[in-house]
Design a protein around this motif. Structure first.
Motif, PDB file in Angstrom:
ATOM      1  N   GLN A 135       2.776  -0.342  20.150  1.00 59.37           N
ATOM      2  CA  GLN A 135       2.369  -1.379  20.762  1.00 59.37           C
ATOM      3  C   GLN A 135       1.018  -1.463  19.968  1.00 59.37           C
ATOM      4  OE1 GLN A 135       3.284  -3.238  22.907  1.00 59.37           O
ATOM      5  NE2 GLN A 135       1.375  -4.391  23.552  1.00 59.37           N
ATOM      6  N   GLN A 136       0.260  -0.433  19.605  1.00 61.07           N
ATOM      7  CA  GLN A 136      -1.057  -0.813  18.753  1.00 61.07           C
ATOM      8  C   GLN A 136      -0.827  -1.485  17.399  1.00 61.07           C
ATOM      9  OE1 GLN A 136      -4.205   0.334  19.864  1.00 61.07           O
ATOM     10  NE2 GLN A 136      -3.033   0.343  21.680  1.00 61.07           N
ATOM     11  N   VAL A 137       0.352  -1.051  16.692  1.00 67.80           N
ATOM     12  CA  VAL A 137       0.657  -2.005  15.597  1.00 67.80           C
ATOM     13  C   VAL A 137       1.114  -3.388  15.714  1.00 67.80           C
ATOM     14  CG1 VAL A 137       2.361  -1.906  13.595  1.00 67.80           C
ATOM     15  CG2 VAL A 137       1.462   0.253  14.527  1.00 67.80           C
ATOM     16  N   LYS A 138       2.018  -3.450  16.764  1.00 68.01           N
ATOM     17  CA  LYS A 138       2.416  -4.937  17.162  1.00 68.01           C
ATOM     18  C   LYS A 138       1.062  -5.728  17.606  1.00 68.01           C
ATOM     19  CE  LYS A 138       5.459  -6.795  20.719  1.00 68.01           C
ATOM     20  NZ  LYS A 138       6.090  -6.682  21.969  1.00 68.01           N
ATOM     21  N   VAL A 139       0.189  -5.340  18.337  1.00 66.93           N
ATOM     22  CA  VAL A 139      -0.968  -6.314  18.618  1.00 66.93           C
ATOM     23  C   VAL A 139      -2.041  -6.233  17.453  1.00 66.93           C
ATOM     24  CG1 VAL A 139      -0.638  -5.909  21.100  1.00 66.93           C
ATOM     25  CG2 VAL A 139      -2.174  -4.447  20.001  1.00 66.93           C
ATOM     26  N   GLY A 140      -1.804  -5.524  16.568  1.00 65.56           N
ATOM     27  CA  GLY A 140      -2.839  -5.465  15.409  1.00 65.56           C
ATOM     28  C   GLY A 140      -4.121  -4.751  15.282  1.00 65.56           C
ATOM     29  N   ASN A 141      -3.879  -3.519  16.326  1.00 66.19           N
ATOM     30  CA  ASN A 141      -5.123  -2.727  16.097  1.00 66.19           C
ATOM     31  C   ASN A 141      -5.167  -1.963  15.049  1.00 66.19           C
ATOM     32  OD1 ASN A 141      -5.916  -3.561  18.674  1.00 66.19           O
ATOM     33  ND2 ASN A 141      -4.941  -2.196  19.899  1.00 66.19           N
ATOM     34  N   GLU A 142      -6.292  -1.294  14.507  1.00 64.16           N
ATOM     35  CA  GLU A 142      -6.220  -0.634  13.499  1.00 64.16           C
ATOM     36  C   GLU A 142      -5.585   0.870  13.523  1.00 64.16           C
ATOM     37  OE1 GLU A 142      -9.680   1.278  10.237  1.00 64.16           O
ATOM     38  OE2 GLU A 142     -10.049  -0.410  11.663  1.00 64.16           O
ATOM     39  N   ILE A 143      -4.784   1.197  12.750  1.00 57.20           N
ATOM     40  CA  ILE A 143      -4.256   2.436  12.701  1.00 57.20           C
ATOM     41  C   ILE A 143      -4.374   3.511  11.603  1.00 57.20           C
ATOM     42  CG2 ILE A 143      -1.758   3.430  12.981  1.00 57.20           C
ATOM     43  CD1 ILE A 143      -2.214   1.912  15.427  1.00 57.20           C
ATOM     44  N   GLY A 144      -4.796   4.511  12.000  1.00 54.67           N
ATOM     45  CA  GLY A 144      -5.087   5.778  11.249  1.00 54.67           C
ATOM     46  C   GLY A 144      -3.840   6.470  10.991  1.00 54.67           C
ATOM     47  N   PRO A 145      -3.848   7.672  10.464  1.00 52.83           N
ATOM     48  CA  PRO A 145      -2.886   8.542  10.160  1.00 52.83           C
ATOM     49  C   PRO A 145      -2.280   9.017  11.376  1.00 52.83           C
ATOM     50  CG  PRO A 145      -4.939   9.345   8.624  1.00 52.83           C
ATOM     51  CD  PRO A 145      -5.286   8.318   9.919  1.00 52.83           C
ATOM     52  N   LEU A 146      -0.978   9.526  11.287  1.00 52.68           N
ATOM     53  CA  LEU A 146      -0.179   9.932  12.662  1.00 52.68           C
ATOM     54  C   LEU A 146      -0.509  10.979  13.247  1.00 52.68           C
ATOM     55  CD1 LEU A 146       3.576   9.246  11.772  1.00 52.68           C
ATOM     56  CD2 LEU A 146       1.994   7.680  12.792  1.00 52.68           C
ATOM     57  N   ASP A 147      -1.121  12.162  12.656  1.00 54.53           N
ATOM     58  CA  ASP A 147      -1.679  13.348  13.161  1.00 54.53           C
ATOM     59  C   ASP A 147      -2.775  12.985  14.053  1.00 54.53           C
ATOM     60  OD1 ASP A 147       0.399  14.940  12.462  1.00 54.53           O
ATOM     61  OD2 ASP A 147      -0.687  15.537  10.501  1.00 54.53           O
ATOM     62  N   GLU A 148      -3.701  12.063  13.581  1.00 52.09           N
ATOM     63  CA  GLU A 148      -4.935  11.935  14.139  1.00 52.09           C
ATOM     64  C   GLU A 148      -4.723  10.907  15.237  1.00 52.09           C
ATOM     65  OE1 GLU A 148      -7.833   9.697  11.866  1.00 52.09           O
ATOM     66  OE2 GLU A 148      -7.895  11.344  10.338  1.00 52.09           O
ATOM     67  N   PHE A 149      -3.686  10.030  15.322  1.00 49.01           N
ATOM     68  CA  PHE A 149      -3.291   9.250  16.532  1.00 49.01           C
ATOM     69  C   PHE A 149      -2.739  10.213  17.464  1.00 49.01           C
ATOM     70  CE2 PHE A 149      -0.181   7.081  19.025  1.00 49.01           C
ATOM     71  CZ  PHE A 149      -0.705   5.795  19.426  1.00 49.01           C
ATOM     72  N   TYR A 222       6.884  -3.546   8.295  1.00 48.14           N
ATOM     73  CA  TYR A 222       6.602  -5.073   7.656  1.00 48.14           C
ATOM     74  C   TYR A 222       5.420  -5.540   8.237  1.00 48.14           C
ATOM     75  CZ  TYR A 222       7.872  -9.619   5.975  1.00 48.14           C
ATOM     76  OH  TYR A 222       7.971 -10.858   5.591  1.00 48.14           O
ATOM     77  N   ILE A 223       5.197  -5.437   9.466  1.00 46.71           N
ATOM     78  CA  ILE A 223       3.988  -6.065  10.151  1.00 46.71           C
ATOM     79  C   ILE A 223       2.550  -5.556   9.401  1.00 46.71           C
ATOM     80  CG2 ILE A 223       2.154  -6.108  12.063  1.00 46.71           C
ATOM     81  CD1 ILE A 223       4.829  -6.628  13.759  1.00 46.71           C
ATOM     82  N   LEU A 224       2.492  -4.379   9.004  1.00 47.03           N
ATOM     83  CA  LEU A 224       1.451  -3.621   8.330  1.00 47.03           C
ATOM     84  C   LEU A 224       1.245  -4.180   7.091  1.00 47.03           C
ATOM     85  CD1 LEU A 224       1.355   0.139   9.764  1.00 47.03           C
ATOM     86  CD2 LEU A 224      -0.013  -1.745  10.358  1.00 47.03           C
ATOM     87  N   GLN A 225       2.310  -4.222   6.379  1.00 46.17           N
ATOM     88  CA  GLN A 225       2.245  -4.608   4.889  1.00 46.17           C
ATOM     89  C   GLN A 225       2.107  -6.057   4.905  1.00 46.17           C
ATOM     90  OE1 GLN A 225       5.781  -1.400   3.298  1.00 46.17           O
ATOM     91  NE2 GLN A 225       5.905  -3.520   2.923  1.00 46.17           N
ATOM     92  N   THR A 226       2.325  -6.943   5.657  1.00 47.89           N
ATOM     93  CA  THR A 226       2.132  -8.155   5.750  1.00 47.89           C
ATOM     94  C   THR A 226       0.727  -8.500   6.145  1.00 47.89           C
ATOM     95  OG1 THR A 226       4.299  -8.731   6.450  1.00 47.89           O
ATOM     96  CG2 THR A 226       2.750 -10.463   6.440  1.00 47.89           C
TER      97      THR A 226
END
Length: 332
Positions: A135-149, A222-226
Motif C-alpha cells: 500500500q505504501q508503494v501504491k500510494v507513493g510514499n517513500e520506501i526504504g530498505p525492507l529490514d528498516e520497514f 514498475y511503479i517505483l522505477q517509473t
C-alpha cells in the motif's frame, strides 16, 4: 458498562487495517435495505466513503487528514434518529481507524448508552506488513530498505497490547476477535461479520465488488522505477495505478504465490509474535491448545532483492498491457 434491555446493540467494527475493512464497509452500505429487514441499521454519514471515518477521526490525535469532517454530536444525533425511525434493535459502526485510537476512554463514555460489542479482524503480522508495504508503494510514499520497514512497523504489531486497551474500557466479554483468513471464507470478511451478528448470509444480500486491489510484485517494482524516471502528473499516476490493479488481477488468476519479504524475514516476524498470538487465542478464543494463526510460512521461490531492477521480460509484459489499454509509458 451495565446491560439493559432498553439499550440498543452497537457492533463497533474497529479494523484492523488491511484486514477486509473496505470490503466489509462496501458490502454493508450496499445491503442497508436487507439489514434493515433484520432490525440492523448501518448509518451512511458521507457519500465519499461508506466507512465511519468521520466519527473515528474524533478519537485520533490530530484527527484523520483524509476523513471528511463532521461534528461529533451531529453524527450521534443522526445515529439516534435512524435507530428510532426504523425501530431497530442494533446498528453497526465501522472504521479501521478506530483500531489505534488513543482515546478509548472517551469513546467508551460516548457509547455508554449502548450495549457495545467490539469486533476486530486480526491479520497475521507478516501478512499485514507485506500488505502495508504494498500500500505504501501504491500510494507513493517513500520506501526504504525492507529490514528498516519491518523493524519500524513491527513496533505496532503487538495485538495483545491494543486488545488489552479495548478490554479495559469495554470488557473482555465484549471483545470479538476474528483471525483474518480470507482464502478460507467463501463469503469473505463480510460473511464472517454477519455470522458474528447472528445473521445468515442469504440471497437477500448482494456481494460487493472487490475494492482496494493489491498490486503484484512486478507492478510495484514498475511503479517505483517509473516514479524514479518519469515526472508523472497526478492524473497519469492514478491511471497507471488503476491499470496495474487490472494487470495484477489477471496475473493472480494464474495462481502464482509471490512475496515481497524473503522467507527468512517472514519466519522471523512469525516467530517474534508467536507467544503473543497464542496468548490472544487463549484469552479471546478460549483456545489454549492453539495459536491465533497457523505458523506455516510458505517457501519463497526466489529471494531476489525487491529493489533490484525489473527484468526486461516483465517490463515488456507490463508495458504491452498498458499500451493495449491506451497508456504508453514512453508518452509520459
Amino acid at each position: 458498562m451495565v446491560n439493559s434491555e432498553s439499550k440498543k446493540n452497537l457492533y463497533l467494527h474497529v479494523g484492523m487495517p488491511k484486514s477486509g475493512s473496505t470490503a466489509i464497509q462496501n458490502f454493508i452500505a450496499q445491503n442497508q435495505a436487507a439489514l434493515l429487514k433484520k432490525g440492523v441499521v448501518y448509518p451512511r454519514l458521507t457519500q465519499s466513503t461508506p466507512g465511519h471515518h468521520a466519527l473515528a477521526s474524533h478519537y485520533r490525535k490530530g484527527g484523520i487528514s483524509w476523513a471528511e469532517y463532521l461534528p461529533k454530536e451531529e453524527i450521534f444525533s443522526e445515529f439516534r434518529r435512524l435507530v428510532h425511525e426504523h425501530d431497530a434493535h442494533s446498528f453497526i459502526i465501522s472504521s479501521e481507524a478506530f483500531w489505534a485510537s488513543p482515546y478509548k476512554d472517551k469513546l467508551s463514555s460516548d457509547l455508554e448508552k449502548y450495549n457495545v460489542r467490539i469486533i476486530v479482524f486480526l491479520r497475521r503480522q507478516d501478512e499485514f506488513l507485506e500488505a502495508q508495504f504494498r500500500q505504501q508503494v501504491k500510494v507513493g510514499n517513500e520506501i526504504g530498505p525492507l529490514d528498516e520497514f519491518i523493524e519500524t512497523w513491527s513496533k505496532a504489531m503487538s495485538f495483545k497490547d491494543k486488545l488489552f486497551q479495548w478490554e479495559e474500557y469495554f470488557g473482555r466479554q465484549n471483545i470479538i476477535v476474528i483471525p483474518y483468513n480470507a482464502k478460507a471464507w467463501s463469503k469473505g470478511a463480510e460473511g464472517k461479520l454477519l455470522e458474528v451478528m447472528g445473521i445468515p448470509y442469504t440471497q437477500e444480500f448482494t456481494a460487493s465488488v472487490v475494492s482496494n486491489i493489491s498490486l503484484n510484485r512486478a507492478s510495484l517494482k514498475y511503479i517505483l522505477q517509473t516514479r524514479n524516471k518519469k515526472n508523472m502528473g497526478k492524473d497519469d499516476e492514478e491511471k497507471l495505478v488503476t491499470l496495474l490493479e487490472e494487470f495484477s488481477k489477471e496475473e493472480k488468476k494464474q495462481g502464482k504465490k509471490e512475496f515481497i519479504f524473503s522467507e527468512g524475514q517472514r519466519r522471523m516476524i512469525v516467530s517474534k509474535f508467536h507467544d503473543d498470538n497464542c496468548e490472544i487465542a487463549a484469552r479471546y478464543l478460549n483456545n489454549e491448545q492453539s495459536n491465533l494463526f497457523e505458523d506455516f510460512v510458505h517457501p519463497h521461490e526466489s529471494d531476489e532483492d525487491f529493489f533490484a531492477p525489473l527484468s526486461l521480460v516483465e517490463t515488456i509484459k507490463i508495458e504491452r498491457f498498458l499500451a493495449r489499454n491506451g497508456f504508453r509509458a514512453n508518452d509520459l
